[in-house]
Scaffold this active site. Structure first.
Site: not given
Ligand code: 7TS
Length: 412
Positions: A124, A201, A204, A227, A367
């Site tokens: 990401h 990370d 997910q 999430k 992303c």
């Molecule tokens: N890393 C991974 C693997 C992710 O899927 C996401 C968000 C992030 C980092 C960032 O997370 P945040 O909470 O800091 O925004 N992924 C997604 C997605 O797949 N669709 O919308 C956000």
């Protein structure tokens, strides 16, 4: 193991009481964010109405209660991922901030010119951009592990890319695009053998599979509350104490200090060194309730349930000649995410048509533009499951999916 009862679980989520475009809601965008059960909403409400104050400050009752709530949420996180101590749990806003903090502070303390930072091509943007900046600042070298046709990183690739020059390896436990569960045990073992640290990370993975940071031996493990049924604006860093202790603060200000003089300051101990300013206490309280809910339901059951849904959906999607699936075909190598394209249809059109059937999916580059470029795809559509999803949700999705090409003027 008793099976999960998603129809019962749905009743805890008020958002399902409404219709979307005249249909029941089939929410299949859990990779982006998840919905909230009443238990989480009530925990936040109760905190705000009974214990609200600025923690770690006042001697008055409300501030004391807020401090207790906040620190009990930290203990909850510690237990949820089996960290060794609460000092190793730092609250942030989200995964993005967690990675930025580590790239900045670990980078400042440990990364030097010529050192290598190793990522996977499937990361990401949140796990790419902070490292790009660090590499530019320190004249370090950014390297990528590439995936094979099955969406996996091979052991040869791990050994080839993580060499004695590597200082840190940063990789998602589960890809948000392909659903691949990366071989992080092998990556951590290999990186440690050559003396590199590893950041996982877990944005997910933490919501969907049981994570034990001590067993994994990860140096850092990060994730987002929103999430995993929790509120937005609360995230977590797990970091090994011995490493966190050597890292300088990220943000400077109130609450992270010991003494402040006109021209210098000393800092509070872990984890407060990394928590400057008033924190998101209601977010932490909501996350605690979310973790209670997930554990009560059983992460092993959630994982098994999602596997069943993936199998059910994949079988049916693969029988449609115009549907192309990305990522591993082997169910043991993937979590509850399926990215796909449809011949002659733009992924955004697919998502818009599905929306008219009450089905929420994500479309775009997710992303992860370097991955999209590597796969030679402009975008994909993506479904992602969670504990409240049912086979009926998948059927509703398939009903819409089968209409997409007709809507766009193709025969079938
Ligand atoms: N890393 C991974 C693997 C992710 O899927 C996401 C968000 C992030 C980092 C960032 O997370 P945040 O909470 O800091 O925004 N992924 C997604 C997605 O797949 N669709 O919308 C956000």
């Amino acid at each position: 193991m008793h099976k999960l009862k998603p129809e019962e679980i749905k009743k805890d989520f008020p958002i399902f009481e409404q219709e979307i475009n005249g249909r029941r809601l089939a929410y299949l965008d859990n990779g982006a964010t998840t919905l909230k059960p009443v238990q989480v909403l009530e925990a936040v409400y109760n905190y705000n109405t009974r214990a609200y104050g600025n923690p770690h400050r006042g001697a008055h009752q409300l501030s004391i209660r807020a401090t207790e709530e906040y620190e009990s949420a930290r203990e909850r996180v510690k237990k949820f991922i089996n960290a060794g101590s609460a000092e190793e749990i730092v609250f942030t806003r989200n995964t993005t901030e967690s990675i930025n903090l580590i790239a900045h502070s670990f980078g400042k303390a440990f990364v030097e010119e010529g050192d290598e930072i190793v990522l996977a091509i499937s990361e990401h943007h949140s796990n790419i951009l902070p490292w790009q900046r660090l590499a530019a600042e320190k004249k370090a070298v950014l390297k990528y592990m590439y995936i094979n046709e099955d969406g996996r990183i091979s052991l040869e690739e791990i050994r080839k890319k993580i060499t004695s020059k590597a200082k840190i390896v940063s990789i998602a436990h589960m890809s948000n695009v392909l659903g691949t569960i990366h071989p992080i045990e092998e990556i951590i073992a290999h990186a440690h053998k050559i003396g590199a640290k590893v950041l996982i990370d877990g944005a997910q993975s933490t919501p969907h599979i049981k994570v034990d940071v001590q067993q994994l031996d990860a140096d850092f493990y990060v994730f987002s509350g929103h999430k995993m049924l929790g509120p937005m604006g609360i995230g977590v860093i797990y970091g090994k104490k011995a490493i966190l202790e050597k890292m300088p603060p990220f943000l400077m200000g109130g609450d992270m200090i010991e003494y402040v003089y006109e021209d210098h300051a000393s800092f509070a101990p872990l984890p407060y060194t990394f928590e400057a300013g008033t924190q998101n206490v209601e977010g932490a309280v909501g996350l605690r309730a979310a973790m209670d809910y997930l554990e009560k339901t059983g992460l092993d059951k959630i994982e098994a349930h999602e596997k069943e849904l993936v199998e059910y959906a994949l079988d049916r999607m693969l029988s449609l000649s115009y549907v192309n699936i990305q990522g591993p075909k082997d169910l043991n190598m993937r979590g509850g995410i399926i990215s796909f394209t449809i011949d002659d249809a733009h992924p955004h059109d697919v998502a818009t048509i599905l929306d008219s059937y009450g089905v929420a999916v994500r479309a775009g580059h997710h992303c992860a533009q370097p991955l999209m470029r590597y796969l030679n795809l402009p975008a994909t559509s993506r479904i992602s499951f969670y504990l409240y999803n049912t086979k009926e949700d998948v059927d509703q999705f398939l009903e819409g999916l089968k209409k997409v090409r007709k809507w766009l003027g193709y025969g079938s």
